[in-house]
Design a protein around this motif. Structure first.
Motif, PDB file in Angstrom:
ATOM      1  N   ALA A   1      -9.362 -43.526  58.301  1.00 22.29           N
ATOM      2  CA  ALA A   1      -8.285 -43.235  57.358  1.00 22.29           C
ATOM      3  C   ALA A   1      -8.826 -42.592  56.090  1.00 22.29           C
ATOM      4  N   ALA A   2      -9.945 -43.110  55.599  1.00 22.26           N
ATOM      5  CA  ALA A   2     -10.543 -42.537  54.389  1.00 22.26           C
ATOM      6  C   ALA A   2     -10.943 -41.086  54.616  1.00 22.26           C
ATOM      7  N   GLU A   3     -11.424 -40.803  55.817  1.00 19.40           N
ATOM      8  CA  GLU A   3     -11.839 -39.432  56.126  1.00 19.40           C
ATOM      9  C   GLU A   3     -10.650 -38.486  56.161  1.00 19.40           C
ATOM     10  N   ARG A   4      -9.609 -38.851  56.874  1.00 19.83           N
ATOM     11  CA  ARG A   4      -8.488 -37.926  56.996  1.00 19.83           C
ATOM     12  C   ARG A   4      -7.699 -37.801  55.690  1.00 19.83           C
ATOM     13  N   MET A   5      -7.797 -38.805  54.795  1.00 19.26           N
ATOM     14  CA  MET A   5      -7.116 -38.748  53.497  1.00 19.26           C
ATOM     15  C   MET A   5      -7.991 -38.093  52.420  1.00 19.26           C
ATOM     16  N   ASN A   6      -9.199 -37.647  52.842  1.00 16.68           N
ATOM     17  CA  ASN A   6     -10.132 -36.973  51.924  1.00 16.68           C
ATOM     18  C   ASN A   6     -10.491 -37.861  50.736  1.00 16.68           C
ATOM     19  N   TRP A   7     -10.743 -39.141  51.029  1.00  9.56           N
ATOM     20  CA  TRP A   7     -11.097 -40.112  49.988  1.00  9.56           C
ATOM     21  C   TRP A   7     -12.556 -39.964  49.585  1.00  9.56           C
ATOM     22  N   HIS A   8     -12.812 -39.996  48.279  1.00  4.38           N
ATOM     23  CA  HIS A   8     -14.168 -40.030  47.740  1.00  4.38           C
ATOM     24  C   HIS A   8     -14.174 -40.981  46.558  1.00  4.38           C
ATOM     25  N   PRO A   9     -15.108 -41.902  46.506  1.00  2.17           N
ATOM     26  CA  PRO A   9     -15.049 -42.951  45.480  1.00  2.17           C
ATOM     27  C   PRO A   9     -15.130 -42.429  44.056  1.00  2.17           C
ATOM     28  N   HIS A  10     -15.824 -41.322  43.839  1.00  2.11           N
ATOM     29  CA  HIS A  10     -15.994 -40.840  42.464  1.00  2.11           C
ATOM     30  C   HIS A  10     -14.702 -40.276  41.885  1.00  2.11           C
ATOM     31  N   SER A  11     -13.801 -39.835  42.752  1.00  8.28           N
ATOM     32  CA  SER A  11     -12.596 -39.194  42.239  1.00  8.28           C
ATOM     33  C   SER A  11     -11.750 -40.164  41.415  1.00  8.28           C
TER      34      SER A  11
END
Length: 364
Positions: free
Chosen positions: A61-71
């Motif tokens: 899910a994190a991958e397809r939602m383009n999640w990155h912790p720094h954002s």
């Protein structure tokens, strides 16, 4: 940690998060997967506390939602990244010896450094890797703007970058690139000037050692040679695409000079290939310019220090870098404020590597 993805199980959900909040949070991922925020935190940070099956679902899910912790951290402060990005999809060995990008970057840095803006540079193998970097930078809020170089025919990067919502500008490629502005120089006119000069010297067999065939500027130069040949009545002209490397430039030159009706003039799409071609001519005992004239489409210290010095199309690449950086900063500050910009057309600088072909010199 995954950085990007194309598969989507719930298209509306991921898109809804992005539209509603602009920045993704752990809570968004938790709602998407149907688990608690603490479970998402455990999975993203590689800690125990969740099953492997749940961890896999969260990471997908994190991958397809383009999640990155720094954002998320950066979004809390609402501060700009203070950097612009440049990705070069070129062979590293070629880039290491080619002066063009070094001078371009020095010119950009003279503007960016004065504004305390960093230049984030990455070299990759191909266009797909380049797109991956753009998506990662956008997801992590690493850059405020992007410079896209070497525009391609049917370029997939234009729509992809526009979809990311990061201000961007294209270097090269006269014509429309979606809504992205362009800084461009007239490669066609430069090639026409070169061919007219060689024809005036008496050359009728002219070869063009071209660059990568998918690049728009390569195609413009190839078409310009064909058009000039038709206008001037030159019966034997042709272009041979390469990867811009000295190795391919040398190999193509060797093949051309081994033909029964070898060209009496060769135009190279880079200074690196022109110097390699001069070396091959020397190796094969072909005098320059006595039996072969050589022209480089780029001018640099490489074309000036060899003997004979190489006739070249000259432009101030450092000044081009300044122009590009200034335009990029303007669109970062005010998107939509920059229209297409025409840079100075490269002009022919005649040196010792060009002259009349043997038959003309002898008066025949």
């Amino acid at each position: 940690m995954p950085t990007s993805g194309s598969g989507v199980n719930k298209p509306g959900a991921a898109l809804g998060h992005e539209k509603a909040k602009g920045r993704l949070t752990i809570a968004d991922i938790a709602r998407e997967v149907g688990v608690s925020p603490s479970a998402v935190s455990f999975a993203l940070n590689g800690r125990p506390g969740v099953s492997e099956a749940t961890r896999a679902r969260i990471l997908q899910a994190a991958e397809r939602m383009n999640w990155h912790p720094h954002s998320a951290a950066r979004a809390l402060g609402g501060a700009p990244a203070g950097a612009v990005g440049l990705v070069l999809a070129r062979p590293t060995r070629t880039l290491g010896a080619e002066p063009f990008y070094a001078q371009l970057i020095y010119g950009m840095q003279s503007v960016l450094s004065a504004r305390s803006v960093a230049l984030l540079l990455q070299v990759v193998d191909d266009t797909e890797a380049e797109l991956t970097v753009y998506r990662r930078w956008a997801g992590e809020q690493r850059v405020d703007g992007l410079l896209i170089v070497d525009p391609q025919t049917k370029d997939p990067r234009i729509a992809a970058v526009a979809a990311l919502g990061v201000p961007a500008i294209v270097l090269g490629g006269h014509g429309k690139h979606g809504d992205l502005p362009t800084v461009w120089a007239d490669d066609r006119e430069a090639m026409l000037e070169t061919v007219r000069y060689l024809a005036a010297l008496g050359h009728t067999r002219i070869a063009h050692v071209a660059g990568t065939p998918t690049f728009q500027h390569t195609q413009r130069r190839i078409r310009a040679l064909k058009d000039a040949a038709g206008q001037l009545g030159l019966a034997d002209t042709h272009s041979v695409p390469t990867d811009f490397s000295d190795g391919e430039g040398a190999a193509v030159t060797r093949r051309l000079l081994s033909q029964p009706d070898a060209p009496t003039a060769i135009v190279y799409d880079s200074d690196l290939m022109a110097v390699a071609g001069l070396g091959v001519a020397t190796e094969m005992g072909v005098p320059v310019p006595g039996e072969l004239s050589i022209v480089s489409f780029d001018d640099s210290v490489l074309t000036r220090v060899v003997h004979p010095a190489i006739t070249a199309l000259s432009r101030d690449t450092h000044a081009l870098g300044v122009q590009v950086a200034e335009a990029l900063l303007r669109i970062v500050e005010e998107p939509g404020s920059v229209a297409d910009i025409k840079a100075a057309t490269p002009r022919l600088t005649v040196r010792e590597s060009t002259g009349k072909p043997p038959g003309v010199r002898a008066g025949r």
